[in-house]
Design a protein around this motif. Structure first.
Motif, PDB file in Angstrom:
ATOM      1  N   ASN A  17      -8.882   5.390   0.940  1.00  0.00           N
ATOM      2  CA  ASN A  17      -7.755   5.254   1.878  1.00  0.00           C
ATOM      3  C   ASN A  17      -6.960   6.551   1.987  1.00  0.00           C
ATOM      4  O   ASN A  17      -6.638   6.998   3.091  1.00  0.00           O
ATOM      5  CB  ASN A  17      -6.803   4.133   1.415  1.00  0.00           C
ATOM      6  CG  ASN A  17      -7.427   2.775   1.579  1.00  0.00           C
ATOM      7  OD1 ASN A  17      -8.382   2.610   2.342  1.00  0.00           O
ATOM      8  ND2 ASN A  17      -6.908   1.783   0.867  1.00  0.00           N
ATOM      9  N   ALA A  61      -8.648   2.996  -3.340  1.00  0.00           N
ATOM     10  CA  ALA A  61      -7.414   3.729  -3.037  1.00  0.00           C
ATOM     11  C   ALA A  61      -7.737   5.163  -2.649  1.00  0.00           C
ATOM     12  O   ALA A  61      -7.125   5.729  -1.726  1.00  0.00           O
ATOM     13  CB  ALA A  61      -6.474   3.703  -4.240  1.00  0.00           C
ATOM     14  N   LEU A  73       1.372   3.845  -5.159  1.00  0.00           N
ATOM     15  CA  LEU A  73       1.269   4.855  -4.095  1.00  0.00           C
ATOM     16  C   LEU A  73       2.155   4.503  -2.902  1.00  0.00           C
ATOM     17  O   LEU A  73       2.629   5.390  -2.178  1.00  0.00           O
ATOM     18  CB  LEU A  73      -0.189   4.998  -3.651  1.00  0.00           C
ATOM     19  CG  LEU A  73      -1.135   5.603  -4.695  1.00  0.00           C
ATOM     20  CD1 LEU A  73      -2.584   5.526  -4.231  1.00  0.00           C
ATOM     21  CD2 LEU A  73      -0.759   7.056  -4.998  1.00  0.00           C
ATOM     22  N   ASN A  74       2.365   3.221  -2.686  1.00  0.00           N
ATOM     23  CA  ASN A  74       3.234   2.802  -1.569  1.00  0.00           C
ATOM     24  C   ASN A  74       4.719   2.877  -1.931  1.00  0.00           C
ATOM     25  O   ASN A  74       5.572   2.685  -1.065  1.00  0.00           O
ATOM     26  CB  ASN A  74       2.899   1.366  -1.144  1.00  0.00           C
ATOM     27  CG  ASN A  74       1.571   1.311  -0.398  1.00  0.00           C
ATOM     28  OD1 ASN A  74       1.211   2.271   0.280  1.00  0.00           O
ATOM     29  ND2 ASN A  74       0.835   0.211  -0.552  1.00  0.00           N
ATOM     30  N   THR A  80       7.387  -2.601  -7.439  1.00  0.00           N
ATOM     31  CA  THR A  80       6.778  -3.583  -6.542  1.00  0.00           C
ATOM     32  C   THR A  80       5.656  -4.331  -7.259  1.00  0.00           C
ATOM     33  O   THR A  80       4.821  -3.710  -7.918  1.00  0.00           O
ATOM     34  CB  THR A  80       6.185  -2.884  -5.301  1.00  0.00           C
ATOM     35  OG1 THR A  80       7.217  -2.103  -4.710  1.00  0.00           O
ATOM     36  CG2 THR A  80       5.627  -3.880  -4.307  1.00  0.00           C
ATOM     37  N   GLU A  85       9.783   8.693   2.448  1.00  0.00           N
ATOM     38  CA  GLU A  85       8.327   8.900   2.428  1.00  0.00           C
ATOM     39  C   GLU A  85       7.743   8.273   1.164  1.00  0.00           C
ATOM     40  O   GLU A  85       8.310   8.428   0.072  1.00  0.00           O
ATOM     41  CB  GLU A  85       8.005  10.398   2.429  1.00  0.00           C
ATOM     42  CG  GLU A  85       8.435  11.141   3.683  1.00  0.00           C
ATOM     43  CD  GLU A  85       7.534  10.855   4.871  1.00  0.00           C
ATOM     44  OE1 GLU A  85       6.436  10.303   4.667  1.00  0.00           O
ATOM     45  OE2 GLU A  85       7.944  11.159   6.006  1.00  0.00           O
ATOM     46  N   SER A  86       6.619   7.634   1.302  1.00  0.00           N
ATOM     47  CA  SER A  86       5.985   7.037   0.117  1.00  0.00           C
ATOM     48  C   SER A  86       5.221   8.119  -0.659  1.00  0.00           C
ATOM     49  O   SER A  86       4.940   9.205  -0.138  1.00  0.00           O
ATOM     50  CB  SER A  86       5.009   5.944   0.546  1.00  0.00           C
ATOM     51  OG  SER A  86       3.922   6.522   1.240  1.00  0.00           O
ATOM     52  N   TYR A  87       4.870   7.773  -1.905  1.00  0.00           N
ATOM     53  CA  TYR A  87       4.062   8.700  -2.694  1.00  0.00           C
ATOM     54  C   TYR A  87       2.768   9.041  -1.944  1.00  0.00           C
ATOM     55  O   TYR A  87       2.307  10.172  -1.943  1.00  0.00           O
ATOM     56  CB  TYR A  87       3.706   8.079  -4.055  1.00  0.00           C
ATOM     57  CG  TYR A  87       4.829   8.103  -5.067  1.00  0.00           C
ATOM     58  CD1 TYR A  87       5.131   9.256  -5.777  1.00  0.00           C
ATOM     59  CD2 TYR A  87       5.582   6.966  -5.330  1.00  0.00           C
ATOM     60  CE1 TYR A  87       6.158   9.278  -6.718  1.00  0.00           C
ATOM     61  CE2 TYR A  87       6.603   6.972  -6.256  1.00  0.00           C
ATOM     62  CZ  TYR A  87       6.891   8.139  -6.960  1.00  0.00           C
ATOM     63  OH  TYR A  87       7.906   8.161  -7.891  1.00  0.00           O
ATOM     64  N   GLU A  88       2.191   8.035  -1.301  1.00  0.00           N
ATOM     65  CA  GLU A  88       0.923   8.271  -0.600  1.00  0.00           C
ATOM     66  C   GLU A  88       1.114   9.262   0.541  1.00  0.00           C
ATOM     67  O   GLU A  88       0.293  10.163   0.736  1.00  0.00           O
ATOM     68  CB  GLU A  88       0.360   6.948  -0.081  1.00  0.00           C
ATOM     69  CG  GLU A  88      -1.005   7.121   0.567  1.00  0.00           C
ATOM     70  CD  GLU A  88      -1.723   5.812   0.810  1.00  0.00           C
ATOM     71  OE1 GLU A  88      -1.306   4.785   0.254  1.00  0.00           O
ATOM     72  OE2 GLU A  88      -2.697   5.824   1.573  1.00  0.00           O
ATOM     73  N   ASN A  89       2.212   9.103   1.305  1.00  0.00           N
ATOM     74  CA  ASN A  89       2.462  10.047   2.397  1.00  0.00           C
ATOM     75  C   ASN A  89       2.699  11.451   1.860  1.00  0.00           C
ATOM     76  O   ASN A  89       2.224  12.435   2.434  1.00  0.00           O
ATOM     77  CB  ASN A  89       3.678   9.598   3.217  1.00  0.00           C
ATOM     78  CG  ASN A  89       3.355   8.390   4.084  1.00  0.00           C
ATOM     79  OD1 ASN A  89       2.188   8.046   4.252  1.00  0.00           O
ATOM     80  ND2 ASN A  89       4.381   7.742   4.607  1.00  0.00           N
ATOM     81  N   ALA A 133      -2.214   0.674  -5.629  1.00  0.00           N
ATOM     82  CA  ALA A 133      -1.736   0.635  -4.235  1.00  0.00           C
ATOM     83  C   ALA A 133      -0.212   0.502  -4.195  1.00  0.00           C
ATOM     84  O   ALA A 133       0.458   1.178  -3.397  1.00  0.00           O
ATOM     85  CB  ALA A 133      -2.400  -0.530  -3.503  1.00  0.00           C
ATOM     86  N   ASP A 134       0.331  -0.352  -5.052  1.00  0.00           N
ATOM     87  CA  ASP A 134       1.791  -0.520  -5.085  1.00  0.00           C
ATOM     88  C   ASP A 134       2.484   0.780  -5.516  1.00  0.00           C
ATOM     89  O   ASP A 134       3.526   1.147  -4.970  1.00  0.00           O
ATOM     90  CB  ASP A 134       2.184  -1.646  -6.054  1.00  0.00           C
ATOM     91  CG  ASP A 134       1.954  -3.019  -5.451  1.00  0.00           C
ATOM     92  OD1 ASP A 134       1.850  -3.111  -4.205  1.00  0.00           O
ATOM     93  OD2 ASP A 134       1.860  -3.996  -6.220  1.00  0.00           O
TER      94      ASP A 134
END
Lengths: 338, 230
Positions: free
Chosen positions: B74, B71, B152-153, B122, B167-171, B149-150
């Motif tokens: 990425n 993660a 962060l998404n 998720t 916006e996702s946590y990752e963004n 991953a879930d």
């Protein structure tokens, strides 16, 4: 009713709980006592005042520490975590840290620590109880020994482990049987030192359990707490909906248990709210507002259950006395050892 | 790649309790009453004295490392700063350790929940009716990396920030790293908290600040040096 009794009554919970409810050891705080200290941490007090319904989840973390995770169960409207914080509590000193190194040391915590450590130090089995367990272990393993069984202590008084030479006459012509046993005064376990293994028998287990129970505060079990909650108008009105069930696992904070009000119907499955029950008094309250939910009926139910628990405790104490008097009736061996 | 096993954490029983033996008479010594049965550390070079608390930490890192590193790579690549992957790996490991109690608490184990995600997250399933929890429950087959991953998404929505752009946590984390590339593990975790994961203003500092989880890098180094993780 004690945690140990709770576990026996709530067999589905036993597997989950046994892994994190270590034995009460002399001088070492137990999980409920550690939670009582963490409840005084400023961040946890604030969560309680704000109606966040803080709930402790306590696990053993090494031989001398508990990890107490605190979550705000009523902190809704968020996808992410409701963790208030992680705390570590030293079981021997009562020191509380947030994370592993940020010491939390308020006047309230210091005062509670002194009180709780004194309680934990007073929890160990007495010398008489320990010798009684050694005798019962001997009688269980060497069936047939007569009533002349005696236990001679080989350890100085006050040690956490007491060793005994237990002896008795076996039936038949002049056969003197003896064996060494060691008793842990903290958890009541008895080791047969001939094999180096822990002694187990139904009689020994029942006696140990009763002795240890007598040293725990008299607390309501999860089932009893739920029964009291059911007697309040607040909960009984909700139970009119056939989808609603109560979830009572004894967990909350120290001696206050949070009971979940849960919907089991697929349309709206999940937790709908909580009520708090004081396991020492049976008082019921709303954990968000801290307003009392108790009623005449719930007070009556609490009084009845606490009275029953007290009677059970007294009966157990009488049974312990009877078993120990019978087991060591002619014992000459209670003089101090080396 | 799953390194280490979630269910083989080497849980010890009521052993290892410091109990004094004083007599020297007896023929057989069994150690602490109820003790024995421990097979020793799975990571002897990192835990030579087989300390139970340290063993829990090492078990956790061995189980979580691959997922955290994947993660982190990425996120670092998306932020255009691959050099941040190491810090992100530590931040994600710290995060899961804090939220799951090093994956050693009964709550984390019963819910298989590494980050404290709430019901409906998720990848989660309905918790058993007997669970008194607002947390999400994940099937035992879901790994640390998959849950990370879930998480962060996920798309946060809070009262303070409705996040109309979804916006996702990752963004949101990528944006923060663009603006402040050296924010460190505490800054990374506070970004996630402030985006909606946890209401505390000190979440990141408490987890990964100077007095938070401080030994993660050292433990990970030991596990890597001795080929316990790859």
């Amino acid at each position: 009713m004690s945690i140990r009794q709770n576990l026996r009554l709530f067999s589905p919970v036993v597997v989950g709980l046994f892994s994190f409810v270590p034995p009460a050891l002399p001088g070492l705080l137990n999980a409920r006592e550690a939670e009582a200290l963490v409840a005084l941490a400023p961040r946890v007090s604030a969560a309680w005042r704000q109606g966040g319904c803080p709930e402790a989840s306590t696990s053993e973390f090494g031989p001398d520490r508990f990890l107490v995770q605190v979550r705000a169960q009523c902190q809704g409207g968020r996808e992410g975590s409701n963790l208030v914080s992680d705390y570590y509590v030293s079981r021997s000193t009562g020191a509380v840290t947030e994370g592993e190194s940020r010491r939390i040391d308020t006047a309230e915590i210091r005062s509670a620590r002194v009180r709780l450590l004194a309680v934990s130090r007073g929890r160990e089995l007495s010398q008489q109880d320990a010798s009684c367990l050694a005798i019962v272990a001997f009688e269980s393993e060497l069936a047939g020994a007569d009533r002349s069984v005696s236990a001679r202590p080989l350890t100085r008084e006050g040690q956490p482990e007491m060793e005994y030479l237990v002896s008795g006459f076996a039936p038949g012509p002049r056969i003197w049987v003896s064996r060494y046993f060691t008793v842990d005064r903290g958890n009541g376990l008895v080791r047969d030192d001939y094999f180096g293994t822990v002694s187990f028998s139904g009689g020994l287990g029942a006696l140990t359990s009763k002795m240890l129970d007598a040293r725990d505060p008299l607390l309501l079990s999860p089932r009893e707490a739920a029964e009291i909650a059911l007697a309040t108008p607040y909960v009984s009105a909700k139970m009119a909906d056939s989808c609603i069930a109560l979830v009572s696992d004894g967990q909350g904070f120290a001696e206050e248990s949070l009971i979940g009000i849960s919907s089991t119907c697929p349309v709206k499955a999940g937790l709908l709210g909580f009520v708090a029950v004081n396991l020492r008094t049976g008082a019921v309250s709303d954990p968000k507002t801290h307003e009392s939910l108790s009623s005449t009926e719930s007070d009556r139910t609490a009084g009845r259950l606490l009275d029953l628990a007290a009677r059970r405790r007294l009966q157990e104490q009488n049974e312990v006395e009877a078993a120990c008097q019978a087991g060591s009736g002619e014992s000459p061996g209670l003089s101090p050892g080396r | 790649v799953r390194v280490g096993g979630r269910k083989c954490g080497g849980r010890r029983g009521l052993n290892a309790l410091p109990i004094q033996l004083s007599s020297v008479l007896l023929a057989v010594r069994g150690g602490p009453i109820g003790g024995g049965g421990a097979a020793g550390s799975k990571f002897p070079k990192c835990n030579p004295k087989d300390k139970p608390g340290l063993e829990k930490k090492l078990n956790y890192i061995a189980m979580a490392y691959a997922g955290a590193a994947a993660a982190a790579s990425n996120v670092a690549a998306a932020a255009g700063d691959p050099g941040e992957a190491g810090t992100l790996t530590i931040a994600f490991l710290d995060w899961g350790a804090w939220e799951s109690g090093w994956d050693a608490t009964q709550k984390a184990l019963s819910e298989n929940n590494f980050f404290g995600a709430q019901a409906g997250a998720t990848g989660s399933v309905a918790c058993p009716a007997s669970f008194k929890t607002t947390n999400a429950c994940f099937p035992a087959s879901v790994t640390f990396g998959e849950e990370l991953a879930d998480a962060l998404n996920g798309v946060p929505h809070t009262a303070a920030d409705p996040n109309s752009g979804n916006e996702s946590y990752e963004n949101l984390l990528d944006d923060a790293l663009d603006n402040s590339p050296s924010m460190g593990a505490a800054g990374i975790l506070q970004t996630l908290a402030s985006s909606g994961w946890n209401p505390s203003q000190t979440y990141g500092t408490r987890i990964a600040g100077p007095r938070g989880i401080t030994g993660m890098s050292k433990l990970l180094d030991c596990l890597e040096t001795n080929s316990y993780v790859h």
